[in-house]
Design a protein around this motif. Structure first.
Motif: not given
Length: 320
Positions: A21-24, A261-262, A269-270, A277-278
């Motif tokens: 998720t972070v990469a996305k 940011g996921g 989760k996260g 990034a967010g």
């Protein structure tokens, strides 16, 4: 003869991207920046990147506490006033001993976080209600402390930290990077992080696994208040002064940065790396919307729509 163990297939970068998720989120950040540069070529510059990162850094620091609280399944609505209270205390104590200033800010932050944590843990007040009540109390404190008018200016050392550079890199960005690495390490590599995620995933399972849920929750709310005060301190140094209501515009973005940011709004989760990034995405998007002459009300609507869209996509992915 012994059979050879089957070779494990190597995971390619496409598979890693799909599972991360972070990469996305970081890929989205880059793509959004490219789009803004196509619409406004002046944005394709080192100065624009630096200025965007600097303005995002204050939200990023404030959102550390929001990330930690959301990971437990809660939310902290009091951080914006803690942010503001730290700012007005800082300017009012500009001529005082600066170690005393830091001690006062730290003590006030711990008190705010402790009251929030105790209310959630021992009074069983829902986090959104407890922190909303604290927000109301703190607004009254801010007005009583300032008589409705913030006085003074930011001390020189805070101005230096928030506005000056070394070798072309802003000090505030270096500080944010160091804090981000430290928080990410604490979440992913320490017992504190493991207990936090366990609590966020299941309060009862965490309790029966031997985790002191009450202590973890109280510590989380204390950390949230501390990072909110740090954000207010740094933003005051950036502006050079404080004013009543300076934290208000950060409430929705502090939640949006975490969700984009996921980090799951349900907890467990996260990671703060995604929140970084967010926060950057929000300021790139803000620059794009300003370039399109969208008013502040419209930009707030966009932020709300983004949160709803991310929550919808998360819920759908969870079902799958």
């Amino acid at each position: 003869m012994k059979e050879k163990a089957a070779a494990q297939p190597s995971i390619g970068w496409k598979e890693r991207l799909k599972s991360s998720t972070v990469a996305k989120v970081y890929l989205t950040t880059v793509l959004l920046y490219i789009v803004t540069c196509l619409l406004q070529p002046n944005y394709f510059s080192g100065k624009y990147i630096s200025d965007t990162l600097v303005t995002a850094s204050f939200l990023g620091v404030l959102a550390i506490g929001q990330t930690l609280v959301i990971l437990t399944g809660g939310i902290d609505l009091s951080i914006i006033v803690t942010f503001n209270l730290a700012a007005v205390i800082t300017t009012s104590m500009q001529n005082e001993n600066q170690l005393l200033l830091i001690g006062v800010l730290l003590g006030v932050s711990i008190l705010i976080g402790l009251v929030n944590g105790l209310g959630v843990v021992f009074l069983n007040v829902p986090p959104i209600v407890m922190t909303l009540a604290m927000q109301s109390i703190l607004w009254s404190v801010v007005y009583l402390y300032t008589n409705g008018l913030a006085n003074g200016a930011a001390p020189d050392w805070i101005r230096f930290l928030s506005t000056e550079s070394i070798f072309g890199i802003r000090w505030i960005l270096i500080l944010w990077a160091v804090i981000a690495v430290g928080v990410t390490f604490a979440l992913t590599k320490t017992n504190f992080g493991r207990r936090l995620y366990a609590l966020g995933n299941s309060y009862s399972v965490s309790y029966y696994s031997g985790v002191n849920n009450s202590a973890v929750l109280i510590l989380i709310y204390i950390l949230s208040a501390i990072f909110a005060s740090l954000g207010g301190l740094l933003f005051t140094g950036y502006l050079g002064y404080a004013y009543i209501g300076m934290g208000t515009p950060y409430l929705m973005p502090s939640i949006a940065a975490v969700v984009i940011g996921g980090t799951s709004i349900l907890g467990g989760k996260g990671n703060y790396a995604g929140t970084v990034a967010g926060a950057i995405i929000l300021y790139i998007l803000n620059g794009l919307l300003v370039n399109l002459d969208m008013q502040e009300g419209g930009r707030n609507i966009i932020n709300g729509v983004i949160i709803l869209a991310v929550l919808f996509l998360y819920g759908r992915a969870k079902k799958e």
